[in-house]
Design a protein around this motif. Structure first.
Motif, PDB file in Angstrom:
ATOM      1  N   THR A  97       6.091 -46.285 -48.266  1.00 16.54           N
ATOM      2  CA  THR A  97       7.491 -46.707 -48.181  1.00 16.54           C
ATOM      3  C   THR A  97       8.131 -46.705 -49.557  1.00 16.54           C
ATOM      4  OG1 THR A  97       6.975 -48.100 -46.287  1.00 16.54           O
ATOM      5  CG2 THR A  97       9.032 -48.559 -47.439  1.00 16.54           C
ATOM      6  N   TYR A  98       7.377 -47.146 -50.563  1.00 17.12           N
ATOM      7  CA  TYR A  98       7.876 -47.177 -51.939  1.00 17.12           C
ATOM      8  C   TYR A  98       8.207 -45.770 -52.424  1.00 17.12           C
ATOM      9  CZ  TYR A  98       7.548 -47.152 -57.025  1.00 17.12           C
ATOM     10  OH  TYR A  98       7.774 -46.926 -58.342  1.00 17.12           O
ATOM     11  N   ILE A  99       7.319 -44.791 -52.129  1.00 14.02           N
ATOM     12  CA  ILE A  99       7.552 -43.408 -52.547  1.00 14.02           C
ATOM     13  C   ILE A  99       8.790 -42.846 -51.872  1.00 14.02           C
ATOM     14  CG2 ILE A  99       6.606 -41.063 -52.474  1.00 14.02           C
ATOM     15  CD1 ILE A  99       3.820 -42.330 -52.676  1.00 14.02           C
ATOM     16  N   GLU A 100       8.933 -43.085 -50.580  1.00 15.84           N
ATOM     17  CA  GLU A 100      10.080 -42.597 -49.831  1.00 15.84           C
ATOM     18  C   GLU A 100      11.380 -43.206 -50.348  1.00 15.84           C
ATOM     19  OE1 GLU A 100       9.109 -43.523 -45.842  1.00 15.84           O
ATOM     20  OE2 GLU A 100       7.889 -41.727 -45.526  1.00 15.84           O
ATOM     21  N   GLU A 101      11.329 -44.522 -50.621  1.00 13.89           N
ATOM     22  CA  GLU A 101      12.517 -45.194 -51.132  1.00 13.89           C
ATOM     23  C   GLU A 101      12.878 -44.679 -52.525  1.00 13.89           C
ATOM     24  OE1 GLU A 101      11.725 -49.340 -50.973  1.00 13.89           O
ATOM     25  OE2 GLU A 101      12.201 -49.524 -48.829  1.00 13.89           O
ATOM     26  N   ARG A 102      11.858 -44.456 -53.337  1.00 13.35           N
ATOM     27  CA  ARG A 102      12.092 -43.947 -54.695  1.00 13.35           C
ATOM     28  C   ARG A 102      12.724 -42.544 -54.640  1.00 13.35           C
ATOM     29  NH1 ARG A 102       8.962 -41.411 -58.913  1.00 13.35           N
ATOM     30  NH2 ARG A 102       9.513 -42.255 -60.961  1.00 13.35           N
ATOM     31  N   LEU A 103      12.213 -41.678 -53.762  1.00 13.02           N
ATOM     32  CA  LEU A 103      12.774 -40.350 -53.591  1.00 13.02           C
ATOM     33  C   LEU A 103      14.220 -40.429 -53.104  1.00 13.02           C
ATOM     34  CD1 LEU A 103      12.404 -37.283 -53.578  1.00 13.02           C
ATOM     35  CD2 LEU A 103      11.504 -37.471 -51.250  1.00 13.02           C
ATOM     36  N   PHE A 104      14.488 -41.334 -52.171  1.00 10.09           N
ATOM     37  CA  PHE A 104      15.840 -41.517 -51.655  1.00 10.09           C
ATOM     38  C   PHE A 104      16.788 -41.949 -52.775  1.00 10.09           C
ATOM     39  CE2 PHE A 104      19.138 -44.315 -49.920  1.00 10.09           C
ATOM     40  CZ  PHE A 104      19.709 -43.478 -48.973  1.00 10.09           C
ATOM     41  N   CYS A 105      16.336 -42.873 -53.607  1.00 10.70           N
ATOM     42  CA  CYS A 105      17.158 -43.366 -54.721  1.00 10.70           C
ATOM     43  C   CYS A 105      17.439 -42.255 -55.734  1.00 10.70           C
ATOM     44  CB  CYS A 105      16.481 -44.544 -55.405  1.00 10.70           C
ATOM     45  SG  CYS A 105      16.376 -46.033 -54.388  1.00 10.70           S
ATOM     46  N   LEU A 106      16.419 -41.448 -56.039  1.00 12.54           N
ATOM     47  CA  LEU A 106      16.611 -40.359 -56.992  1.00 12.54           C
ATOM     48  C   LEU A 106      17.625 -39.346 -56.475  1.00 12.54           C
ATOM     49  CD1 LEU A 106      12.935 -39.725 -58.163  1.00 12.54           C
ATOM     50  CD2 LEU A 106      14.788 -40.734 -59.494  1.00 12.54           C
ATOM     51  N   GLU A 107      17.571 -39.062 -55.180  1.00 10.65           N
ATOM     52  CA  GLU A 107      18.533 -38.133 -54.590  1.00 10.65           C
ATOM     53  C   GLU A 107      19.949 -38.695 -54.682  1.00 10.65           C
ATOM     54  OE1 GLU A 107      17.041 -37.529 -50.676  1.00 10.65           O
ATOM     55  OE2 GLU A 107      15.705 -35.893 -51.263  1.00 10.65           O
ATOM     56  N   LYS A 108      20.108 -40.003 -54.443  1.00 14.55           N
ATOM     57  CA  LYS A 108      21.421 -40.631 -54.538  1.00 14.55           C
ATOM     58  C   LYS A 108      21.946 -40.596 -55.964  1.00 14.55           C
ATOM     59  CE  LYS A 108      22.314 -41.649 -50.301  1.00 14.55           C
ATOM     60  NZ  LYS A 108      23.460 -40.982 -49.631  1.00 14.55           N
ATOM     61  N   ILE A 109      21.045 -40.794 -56.933  1.00 16.44           N
ATOM     62  CA  ILE A 109      21.437 -40.752 -58.347  1.00 16.44           C
ATOM     63  C   ILE A 109      21.943 -39.354 -58.712  1.00 16.44           C
ATOM     64  CG2 ILE A 109      20.559 -40.848 -60.720  1.00 16.44           C
ATOM     65  CD1 ILE A 109      18.680 -43.096 -59.758  1.00 16.44           C
ATOM     66  N   ILE A 110      21.221 -38.321 -58.254  1.00 16.53           N
ATOM     67  CA  ILE A 110      21.612 -36.939 -58.536  1.00 16.53           C
ATOM     68  C   ILE A 110      22.987 -36.636 -57.951  1.00 16.53           C
ATOM     69  CG2 ILE A 110      21.069 -34.517 -58.021  1.00 16.53           C
ATOM     70  CD1 ILE A 110      18.110 -35.284 -58.276  1.00 16.53           C
ATOM     71  N   GLU A 111      23.235 -37.149 -56.735  1.00 21.90           N
ATOM     72  CA  GLU A 111      24.526 -36.909 -56.094  1.00 21.90           C
ATOM     73  C   GLU A 111      25.670 -37.612 -56.826  1.00 21.90           C
ATOM     74  OE1 GLU A 111      25.318 -34.820 -53.801  1.00 21.90           O
ATOM     75  OE2 GLU A 111      23.248 -34.148 -53.698  1.00 21.90           O
ATOM     76  N   ALA A 112      25.358 -38.741 -57.492  1.00 21.35           N
ATOM     77  CA  ALA A 112      26.396 -39.524 -58.163  1.00 21.35           C
ATOM     78  C   ALA A 112      26.693 -39.033 -59.580  1.00 21.35           C
ATOM     79  CB  ALA A 112      25.985 -40.996 -58.206  1.00 21.35           C
ATOM     80  N   GLU A 115      27.486 -34.553 -63.914  1.00 21.94           N
ATOM     81  CA  GLU A 115      26.959 -33.231 -64.239  1.00 21.94           C
ATOM     82  C   GLU A 115      26.501 -32.534 -62.962  1.00 21.94           C
ATOM     83  OE1 GLU A 115      26.056 -35.948 -65.812  1.00 21.94           O
ATOM     84  OE2 GLU A 115      26.880 -35.640 -67.825  1.00 21.94           O
ATOM     85  N   GLY A 116      26.709 -31.227 -62.918  1.00 24.23           N
ATOM     86  CA  GLY A 116      26.243 -30.444 -61.782  1.00 24.23           C
ATOM     87  C   GLY A 116      24.753 -30.167 -61.908  1.00 24.23           C
ATOM     88  N   VAL A 117      24.033 -30.261 -60.806  1.00 26.03           N
ATOM     89  CA  VAL A 117      22.596 -29.995 -60.780  1.00 26.03           C
ATOM     90  C   VAL A 117      22.312 -28.984 -59.678  1.00 26.03           C
ATOM     91  CG1 VAL A 117      20.280 -30.944 -60.537  1.00 26.03           C
ATOM     92  CG2 VAL A 117      22.073 -32.332 -61.586  1.00 26.03           C
ATOM     93  N   MET A 118      21.606 -27.903 -60.039  1.00 30.75           N
ATOM     94  CA  MET A 118      21.186 -26.905 -59.062  1.00 30.75           C
ATOM     95  C   MET A 118      19.732 -26.553 -59.326  1.00 30.75           C
ATOM     96  SD  MET A 118      22.657 -23.076 -58.293  1.00 30.75           S
ATOM     97  CE  MET A 118      22.242 -22.535 -59.945  1.00 30.75           C
ATOM     98  N   MET A 119      18.917 -26.470 -58.262  1.00 34.61           N
ATOM     99  CA  MET A 119      17.498 -26.181 -58.420  1.00 34.61           C
ATOM    100  C   MET A 119      17.109 -25.049 -57.482  1.00 34.61           C
ATOM    101  SD  MET A 119      14.325 -28.888 -58.333  1.00 34.61           S
ATOM    102  CE  MET A 119      14.528 -29.333 -56.602  1.00 34.61           C
ATOM    103  N   SER A 120      16.169 -24.218 -57.929  1.00 35.49           N
ATOM    104  CA  SER A 120      15.670 -23.124 -57.097  1.00 35.49           C
ATOM    105  C   SER A 120      14.151 -23.109 -57.140  1.00 35.49           C
ATOM    106  CB  SER A 120      16.223 -21.779 -57.568  1.00 35.49           C
ATOM    107  OG  SER A 120      15.701 -21.448 -58.844  1.00 35.49           O
ATOM    108  N   ASP A 131      26.888 -32.736 -55.500  1.00 33.39           N
ATOM    109  CA  ASP A 131      28.341 -32.782 -55.289  1.00 33.39           C
ATOM    110  C   ASP A 131      29.118 -32.282 -56.500  1.00 33.39           C
ATOM    111  OD1 ASP A 131      27.936 -33.760 -52.793  1.00 33.39           O
ATOM    112  OD2 ASP A 131      28.350 -35.862 -53.272  1.00 33.39           O
ATOM    113  N   ALA A 132      28.663 -32.666 -57.700  1.00 30.72           N
ATOM    114  CA  ALA A 132      29.378 -32.254 -58.918  1.00 30.72           C
ATOM    115  C   ALA A 132      29.369 -30.737 -59.065  1.00 30.72           C
ATOM    116  CB  ALA A 132      28.747 -32.910 -60.145  1.00 30.72           C
ATOM    117  N   GLN A 133      28.252 -30.096 -58.728  1.00 30.25           N
ATOM    118  CA  GLN A 133      28.173 -28.639 -58.811  1.00 30.25           C
ATOM    119  C   GLN A 133      29.106 -27.998 -57.787  1.00 30.25           C
ATOM    120  OE1 GLN A 133      26.006 -27.457 -61.164  1.00 30.25           O
ATOM    121  NE2 GLN A 133      26.416 -25.294 -60.875  1.00 30.25           N
TER     122      GLN A 133
END
Length: 569
Positions: A97-112, A115-120, A131-133
């Motif tokens: 649960t901690y790992i899932e929550e941490r991943l969820f938080c990191l995704e929210k931080i990236i969206e907020a 700076e634009g972020v794009m990964m391949s 969103d910024a990208q």
């Protein structure tokens, strides 16, 4: 059964298995990739698990903390000739649960992020696009996630910076480029690209982009105000820095040209090496000088060299410099890279540079250090490089006439000047502009162009672009009498008559029936011109063809077409 076969059966039910011998040393293991630490066969379990060894001798369970992770351990002891101890590892529910929550938080931080972020991934497929990208590039993540970068941005895969970073494992810093357009307007972003590596292997690549439009607009405004404030002393300033042109000298009214000027102004604010691509006569150096005078480097030197005009051996010493004794007759000479100082070095017709010298140039641009011919000492390269070529870079690379890695070095951003034939609005503008300019310059008033000639000039392909059109209008002003009614085909230089006539004839023959009156007008004018020229040449076909600027065979075709016959005496 072997240790591995027993362990594999157990592994299907748990997150990881470690097999130990009687001395509690690792015989075999199969662990989840997220296991917190690295282990190897022969390692003592006590080196990373701090617990009572008696716990390993009985079939019991216990919980332990390992590098911040919570694991439950079930001990299974198998006895035959010797005892084999299997440690069955499971992550606790709370840890998952901690790992899932941490991943969820990191995704929210990236969206907020602003700076634009794009990964391949390794296949070049887009896996993250925040969103910024989206706002910077005007694209939607739901439309491009899972698609290849080159299909989204419409470029050749071999030019993919993400693939280049994935293969080399080296980041690319501070690029300024437009990968997308909104309503036909390029959206420029400043970005850097980085590899994500795990266990020494690149597993993904990401870019972080910043939108500097506000800062760029302020810099543009500041530079423009400064330029206007010093407009009275502009010529003096330009004579000092080695230029004569600014963006005010770029003429034209077409939308593609106006958008290109705006794009070039934006690029010039950044100290980014730029490649200008355009056919002969489109004004590549005009743009290069204008960009220099619009940039923060305007008071620094602008140094230009045509790479096609200098032999290879002299070009190398001209660019890099020489020391006395490097070769016969060599003297201590400063190269253009050093001479340009903090200004701009303009390399015109770089596509004419030999491959061997391209390799040396690429090294200079990569290391930003230059070594004089015959010297062991290096000097820093501080100038910005603007290059120009009159051919498509993709074609040059495909034909092995330009190194791909050199293209990456000289084209941090690229400007493509559209040919004049694709800007018919500018053809019309330049016809009038050059007519007015050369009438004033030559103090001569001439009659207007005939409708037929103006239409022919508007639809001619202009392989020499603006330079060819200017040369033609200047010749017309010199040749045409002031007391005529109109300027027509006979007032063109002989070398242009045939080309304009042939092109116009082909063009008009392809028109719809509704335009047939123009064809009749053309045929009548063409017949009259040919007949008059033949009479003036005493019906000498070779001489008449030379006057008309066409081949003998072509003239014979037109004589037959118009049913012209030499009059009998």
């Amino acid at each position: 059964m072997t240790v591995a076969s027993i362990g594999s059966i157990i592994r299907s039910y748990v997150d990881g298995v470690i097999a130990l011998n009687e001395n509690h040393e690792i015989l075999w293991y199969d662990l989840d990739m997220d296991f917190p630490i690295k282990i190897s066969n022969g390692m003592a379990i006590s080196s990373f698990i701090d617990c009572d060894h008696n716990q390993f001798n009985n079939n019991e369970s216990f919980t332990l903390q390992l590098d911040g992770r919570k694991l439950s351990v079930d001990v299974k002891v198998f006895s035959s000739d010797c005892s084999i101890i299997f440690l069955c590892l499971k992550y606790s529910e709370s840890d998952i649960t901690y790992i899932e929550e941490r991943l969820f938080c990191l995704e929210k931080i990236i969206e907020a992020l602003d700076e634009g972020v794009m990964m391949s991934n390794s296949e070049g497929e887009i896996t993250l696009y925040n969103d910024a990208q989206e706002k910077m590039e005007g694209l939607s993540s739901k439309d491009i996630i899972g698609k290849h970068l080159w299909s989204v941005y419409n470029y050749n895969p071999q030019y993919s910076e993400h693939r280049h970073t994935f293969k080399t494992g080296k980041p690319i810093y501070s690029r300024y480029r437009a990968h997308s357009k909104i309503n036909g307007i390029p959206k420029y972003v400043n970005y850097s690209t980085f590899p994500i590596q795990k266990d020494g292997k690149t597993i993904s690549v990401f870019s972080i982009s910043t939108n500097e439009s506000k800062l760029k607009d302020r810099l543009h405004e500041t530079i423009e105000l400064k330029r206007q404030a010093n407009v009275s002393s502009e010529d003096k300033v330009h004579s000092k820095n080695g230029t004569i042109f600014t963006f005010n000298d770029i003429k034209g009214k077409s939308l593609p040209l106006l958008e290109l000027i705006k794009e070039a102004q934006n690029v010039s604010i950044h100290n980014a090496d730029t490649l200008i691509v355009g056919e002969t006569g489109t004004g590549k150096e005009l743009f290069a000088q204008s960009m220099h005078n619009h940039s923060p480097r305007a008071n620094k030197p602008f140094v230009a060299i045509n790479c096609a005009a200098i032999p290879e051996n002299l070009l190398e010493s001209t660019l890099f410099g020489t020391v006395k004794g490097a070769f016969t007759g060599a003297t201590d000479q400063m190269g253009l890279f050093e001479y340009a100082q903090d200004g701009t070095l303009f390399l015109d017709e770089i596509n004419s540079m030999p491959i061997t010298l391209q390799t040396k140039l690429m090294r200079v641009l990569q290391e930003r250090l230059v070594r004089k011919v015959g010297s062991n000492e290096v000097a820093p390269v501080k100038c910005t490089i603007i290059s120009a070529c009159n051919e498509d870079p993709e074609k040059l690379i495909a034909e092995n006439r330009m190194r791909l890695d050199l293209f990456y070095r000289i084209a941090h951003t690229s400007l493509y000047i559209p040919p004049l034939r694709d800007r018919i609005e500018d053809v019309h503008f330049f016809i009038n502009y050059f007519l007015d300019t050369y009438q004033a310059k030559l103090s001569k008033t001439v009659p207007p162009l005939s409708d037929w000639l103006r239409k022919s000039l508007l639809h001619y392909t202009w392989p020499g672009n603006i330079r060819e059109l200017e040369h033609l209008i200047e010749n017309i002003i010199i040749r045409v009498p002031e007391n005529g009614e109109t300027i027509d085909i006979e007032h063109l230089p002989s070398y242009m008559r045939g080309k304009i006539m042939m092109f116009s004839n082909t063009s008009y023959n392809q028109r719809e029936d509704t335009q047939r009156p123009l064809k009749k007008i053309f045929n009548s004018t063409e017949r009259q011109l040919i007949e008059t020229t033949l009479v003036q040449s005493n019906w000498n076909v070779s001489r008449a063809a030379k006057k008309l600027g066409i081949t003998r065979q072509s003239l014979q075709y037109h004589i037959k077409k118009h049913d012209l016959e030499k009059p009998t005496i």
